[in-house]
Every structure is written in C-alpha cells, then in structure tokens.
Design a protein around this motif. Sequence first.
Motif, PDB file in Angstrom:
ATOM      1  N   ARG A 142       2.502   0.242 -11.244  1.00 36.99           N
ATOM      2  CA  ARG A 142       1.550  -0.531 -10.528  1.00 36.99           C
ATOM      3  C   ARG A 142       0.743   0.236  -9.836  1.00 36.99           C
ATOM      4  O   ARG A 142      -0.118   0.057  -9.027  1.00 36.99           O
ATOM      5  CB  ARG A 142       2.971  -0.761  -8.963  1.00 36.99           C
ATOM      6  N   GLY A 143       1.035   1.645  -9.126  1.00 40.06           N
ATOM      7  CA  GLY A 143       0.856   2.133  -8.011  1.00 40.06           C
ATOM      8  C   GLY A 143      -1.176   2.712  -9.609  1.00 40.06           C
ATOM      9  O   GLY A 143      -2.558   3.053  -9.066  1.00 40.06           O
TER      10      GLY A 143
ATOM     11  N   ALA B 274       4.322   9.244  -2.900  1.00 42.36           N
ATOM     12  CA  ALA B 274       6.099   8.342  -3.726  1.00 42.36           C
ATOM     13  C   ALA B 274       6.037   9.479  -4.198  1.00 42.36           C
ATOM     14  O   ALA B 274       7.165   9.795  -5.075  1.00 42.36           O
ATOM     15  CB  ALA B 274       5.279   7.919  -5.041  1.00 42.36           C
ATOM     16  N   VAL B 275       4.964  10.591  -5.373  1.00 45.47           N
ATOM     17  CA  VAL B 275       5.828  11.430  -6.394  1.00 45.47           C
ATOM     18  C   VAL B 275       6.552  12.697  -5.577  1.00 45.47           C
ATOM     19  O   VAL B 275       7.125  13.226  -5.730  1.00 45.47           O
ATOM     20  CB  VAL B 275       4.511  12.437  -7.052  1.00 45.47           C
ATOM     21  N   MET B 276       5.855  12.416  -3.460  1.00 44.97           N
ATOM     22  CA  MET B 276       6.767  13.720  -3.380  1.00 44.97           C
ATOM     23  C   MET B 276       7.902  13.635  -2.872  1.00 44.97           C
ATOM     24  O   MET B 276       9.285  14.353  -3.461  1.00 44.97           O
ATOM     25  CB  MET B 276       5.724  14.529  -2.416  1.00 44.97           C
ATOM     26  N   LEU B 277       8.167  12.082  -3.045  1.00 48.45           N
ATOM     27  CA  LEU B 277      10.049  11.691  -2.495  1.00 48.45           C
ATOM     28  C   LEU B 277      10.335  11.626  -3.583  1.00 48.45           C
ATOM     29  O   LEU B 277      11.616  12.402  -3.820  1.00 48.45           O
ATOM     30  CB  LEU B 277       9.433  10.284  -2.066  1.00 48.45           C
ATOM     31  N   ILE B 278       9.933  11.508  -4.400  1.00 47.63           N
ATOM     32  CA  ILE B 278      10.806  11.309  -6.339  1.00 47.63           C
ATOM     33  C   ILE B 278      11.218  12.549  -6.628  1.00 47.63           C
ATOM     34  O   ILE B 278      12.615  13.055  -6.404  1.00 47.63           O
ATOM     35  CB  ILE B 278      10.050  11.738  -7.280  1.00 47.63           C
TER      36      ILE B 278
ATOM     37  N   LYS C  36       0.831  -1.561  -0.587  1.00 44.88           N
ATOM     38  CA  LYS C  36      -0.180  -0.381   0.008  1.00 44.88           C
ATOM     39  C   LYS C  36       1.165   1.421  -0.217  1.00 44.88           C
ATOM     40  O   LYS C  36       1.588   1.731   0.338  1.00 44.88           O
ATOM     41  CB  LYS C  36      -0.783   0.000   1.424  1.00 44.88           C
ATOM     42  N   PHE C  37       0.851   2.641  -0.853  1.00 46.48           N
ATOM     43  CA  PHE C  37       1.469   3.731  -1.186  1.00 46.48           C
ATOM     44  C   PHE C  37       0.306   4.333  -1.258  1.00 46.48           C
ATOM     45  O   PHE C  37      -0.583   3.950  -2.089  1.00 46.48           O
ATOM     46  CB  PHE C  37       2.755   3.030  -2.096  1.00 46.48           C
ATOM     47  N   SER C  38       0.666   5.639  -1.199  1.00 49.77           N
ATOM     48  CA  SER C  38       0.100   6.515  -1.583  1.00 49.77           C
ATOM     49  C   SER C  38       1.034   7.155  -2.772  1.00 49.77           C
ATOM     50  O   SER C  38       2.291   7.730  -3.066  1.00 49.77           O
ATOM     51  CB  SER C  38      -0.301   7.748  -0.621  1.00 49.77           C
ATOM     52  N   ILE C  39       0.620   7.623  -4.257  1.00 51.92           N
ATOM     53  CA  ILE C  39       0.485   7.787  -5.150  1.00 51.92           C
ATOM     54  C   ILE C  39       1.668   9.774  -4.993  1.00 51.92           C
ATOM     55  O   ILE C  39       2.302   9.987  -5.290  1.00 51.92           O
ATOM     56  CB  ILE C  39      -0.324   8.206  -6.362  1.00 51.92           C
ATOM     57  N   GLN C  40       0.521  10.033  -4.598  1.00 51.22           N
ATOM     58  CA  GLN C  40       1.253  11.637  -3.814  1.00 51.22           C
ATOM     59  C   GLN C  40       2.594  11.953  -2.937  1.00 51.22           C
ATOM     60  O   GLN C  40       3.044  12.610  -3.368  1.00 51.22           O
ATOM     61  CB  GLN C  40      -0.174  12.113  -2.928  1.00 51.22           C
TER      62      GLN C  40
ATOM     63  N   GLY D  53      -3.018  -1.843  -5.791  1.00 48.88           N
ATOM     64  CA  GLY D  53      -2.378  -0.506  -6.165  1.00 48.88           C
ATOM     65  C   GLY D  53      -2.593   0.769  -5.768  1.00 48.88           C
ATOM     66  O   GLY D  53      -3.072  -0.105  -3.759  1.00 48.88           O
ATOM     67  N   ALA D  54      -2.424   1.676  -5.436  1.00 48.80           N
ATOM     68  CA  ALA D  54      -2.265   3.219  -4.434  1.00 48.80           C
ATOM     69  C   ALA D  54      -3.551   2.972  -4.284  1.00 48.80           C
ATOM     70  O   ALA D  54      -4.323   2.837  -4.100  1.00 48.80           O
ATOM     71  CB  ALA D  54      -1.666   3.862  -4.999  1.00 48.80           C
ATOM     72  N   ARG D  55      -3.265   4.054  -2.780  1.00 49.86           N
ATOM     73  CA  ARG D  55      -3.831   4.291  -2.108  1.00 49.86           C
ATOM     74  C   ARG D  55      -5.564   5.027  -2.686  1.00 49.86           C
ATOM     75  O   ARG D  55      -6.784   4.843  -2.552  1.00 49.86           O
ATOM     76  CB  ARG D  55      -4.186   4.420  -0.551  1.00 49.86           C
ATOM     77  N   GLU D  56      -4.774   6.129  -4.333  1.00 49.02           N
ATOM     78  CA  GLU D  56      -5.838   6.302  -4.073  1.00 49.02           C
ATOM     79  C   GLU D  56      -6.675   5.619  -4.985  1.00 49.02           C
ATOM     80  O   GLU D  56      -8.040   6.021  -5.233  1.00 49.02           O
ATOM     81  CB  GLU D  56      -5.345   8.048  -5.212  1.00 49.02           C
ATOM     82  N   ILE D  57      -6.183   5.078  -5.561  1.00 46.51           N
ATOM     83  CA  ILE D  57      -6.920   4.385  -6.308  1.00 46.51           C
ATOM     84  C   ILE D  57      -7.528   3.538  -5.482  1.00 46.51           C
ATOM     85  O   ILE D  57      -8.925   2.921  -5.996  1.00 46.51           O
ATOM     86  CB  ILE D  57      -6.249   3.195  -7.277  1.00 46.51           C
TER      87      ILE D  57
END
Lengths: 345, 121
Positions: free
Chosen positions: A56-57, A8-12, A2-6, A85-89
Amino acid sequence: MKFSIQIAVMLIVTLLFLASLISVYFAAQDEQTLPLILVAGANIVAVILLTFVITRGILRPLKVIKAVVMKVGRGDLSLRIQKTGAREIEELQNAFNGMITRVQRTQEMKTEFVSLAAHQLRTPLTAIKWSTRMVIDGDTGPVNKEQQELLEKISESTDRMIELINDLLNVARIEEGRYLYKPAFAQIDDIVKSMVELYQDVAKQKEVTLEVKSLNDNIPEVIIDVEKIKLVVQSLLENALRYTPKKGRVTVQVLHSAKEVQVSIEDTGIGIPKDQESRIFDKFFRATNAKEVEVNGSGLGLYLASNIMKAHGGKIRFKSKEGKGTIFTLALPIKKDIEEFLNKG
Amino acid sequence: MTKILIVEDDKFLRELLVKKVGSEGYEVVVATNGEEGLRMAKEEKPKLIVLDLILPAMHGFEVLRYIKEAEETKHIPVIILSNLGQKEDIDKGVKLGAKDYMIKAHFTPGEITEKIKEILA
C-alpha cells in the motif's frame, strides 16, 4: 489513507518486541507451549502487516509514479502524479510534480521567446527584401549582371529566412495551443490537383516529372482545415521535388476507402536512411543525406505536418528505401459532422 | 496627381514604400501612427490608403473601422499591409471592409504598387 512507513514499521517492531517479552516471561515460568505459539502468531501478524505496509505504502504508489514518469519523459508535461501511499512517497510525488511544473514553465518561456523573436525579425527582413528587390528592379539606377546575381542571392536567402520564421511561428503556435483549426467540408482531390499545378514549374526546372495519377472517382468530402492541409501537402511536395534527382518522378495519388481518404506522394528520390526513420518527424531533425543534397531546410516541415494530421484525427505514414525513393501517405478519416472533428481534434 | 496615404510606423519600410509608390507617379502622404492616419484620411481625402496594423496610438483595425464608418471616408479603398498573417487577421480585415490584405514579408514594393494600380484602374 495517510501513514508514515517509519511509524508503521516502528509499531510492528514494537509488537514483535512485546510478544517476545511476554514469551520470555512465560518461558521463565516453565510453561513450554504458549510462548512458542505467541511468538509464531506475532510473527505471522508482523509479516501480514509488513506486506500491507510495503504494497500500500510503497509498491503501488511506485507503479503510479513510474507510469507518469514514463509519459512525462515522452514529452507529455500536462500530467501530474496522483498522491497515494505513505508520507515518504508523497514527498517524492510532490517534488516530482514541482519539477514537471518547472520544466513546463521553461518550455513555455522558450516558446514565447521564439514567437517574439520570430515576429520581431519580420520587419527588418521585410526591409532587406524590399530594398534588395528595388535595387534589382532598377529603382536606383542600372545594375550590372554580376551585381544582379549577388542581389538575387540576397533576395533568395531573405525569402528562405522569412519561410523559416513562418515555420517557427507555426511551431510556437502549436506549442502554445494557439494553432486554431477552422474545419470545413472540402474536396481533397481538387486541392491536391491545384497544388500539383502550382509546382509544375519547379518540377520542370528540376527536370522531374510531376503528375497526379489514377484518381478514384467520387472521392468523398472530408472535414479539414483547408489552409493547414495545404501546408502539409506543400511540405510533402516540396520535399519530394527537393530530394529527387534529375529525370526522376513524383507521383501523387488520391484514393479512398469506406473510412478514410488517402493522399500519397511517391518520389524516386534519395530516400530516408533506415537508422533515421524514427526521427524524421522530430522538430528540427534533418536526415544526413538530405543535408548533403540541400543545405537549406528548417527540419520543421514534417514536424508541422504530423501535428496537423494528428489534430485532424488523421495519420501520416511513409515507406522509404535509401537511394530508391520514398512514399508518404496522408490518411484523413471521413467524418459526418464538424462536431465530431472538433472532439477528435 | 492621385493621392495615396501610407500609414506605416517603421521608418525604413515607410521610406521604401514612399520611394516606390512615388516613382509610379502618385502623390504620397504618410502617417506614422493610427490616430494620425485616421485624421489624414479625413483631411487629405486620398484616393487609396495603405494601412499597417500594429501601429502606435491606434490599432490598424480600429483605424479601418472608423474609416469605413465615416461618411466622408468610407468609399476610399484600403489595402492592409501587415506582417500579421494569420487567417483570423485576414478574415477580420476583409470583414471590416479592406479591399485587399497583403503580408509585408511575402510581397515586394513592386507588387504592392501593382496592386494599388489595379485597384485604382
């Protein structure tokens, strides 16, 4: 996972930002090559990570959602989306699953209502049928010819309504999963022959030739629910007779191959319009030319027939030419034992 | 006069049946619920019973079971007359010992009376 796209993108983005900061720091110290390599490396890592996050997400779970939505759209309300997939999905998946549950519940309530209403209607309809019949039979004194004719119309209409209610109750039973099948070994050609006999009077009245032709010898036994298969044959015979004009012909055949027994019912009737062929097994659907010929008809006969054939692991097919005629073919698989029937059903 | 017991809770249907069966020269007694039907089967000693299934106080199948268990009533032929028409219902009725099973909406009072005559003949 489980991860959040938001996040993940912030980390990148943070990673890229840090890489840039470091490169700016080194650039300020006049060392030319290292910052370039660092920025390029950070970019490559970022692209790989982003691709991973997106597939994946988002993309993979979207594919799953799409597949389920398509099937649900076709009417299979028993399906639910597997959460990936991601939490948003996942929030979308939950919302969608909730929606299917609500649609399913509404369907069930509708079916319950039909079932209840139809059953409640039977008693008053019986009362109308009985009273009318008693007046016709002269139990209340003599009736003149005109009164008699009108009473016969009431009587016929009541019988039609009773038939419609029977059909509706069967549809409700199918939809509630209460349409139980009692499989037994049976000789389908005997059943078909006796049913054709029952309809000879109707055929004569309509001046239509009704016959059973060239039966194969030694038709193997099939495992069927006799009452329900009779209902199917009855629907097809009634349709054929109803929509075949005077001097027409209805031919019934029973054939078999190694794998299945086939019953075909061919008529020289009005046929099914090409543009409506895909809809004739739909609940309540009646072809436009059929409605012109005969006002009465529930549009449930073929729907029931196709459901019954499906439960038998069999098929119902047709070929038709508008204005020329139609041939319906029932195919019943030859099975070795009842166990096999129940598994397929 | 041959006595027939009709167990039917719907007033309208009951009246129609009483009229029709009565006009054929039978003495008709009626019960409007399951318990009353069972009691009258024992007290009135009818020659035949016409029995509805969905009844207040006691289901028709229960009534039939008791009728067929009791020594004094088990010989009385019972026609089930109901709007329940699924194969399970019919099978159950016949298994419990009903002489015949008629679906109300599919028969007329005349045909029901004919069936009574046929069974009593």
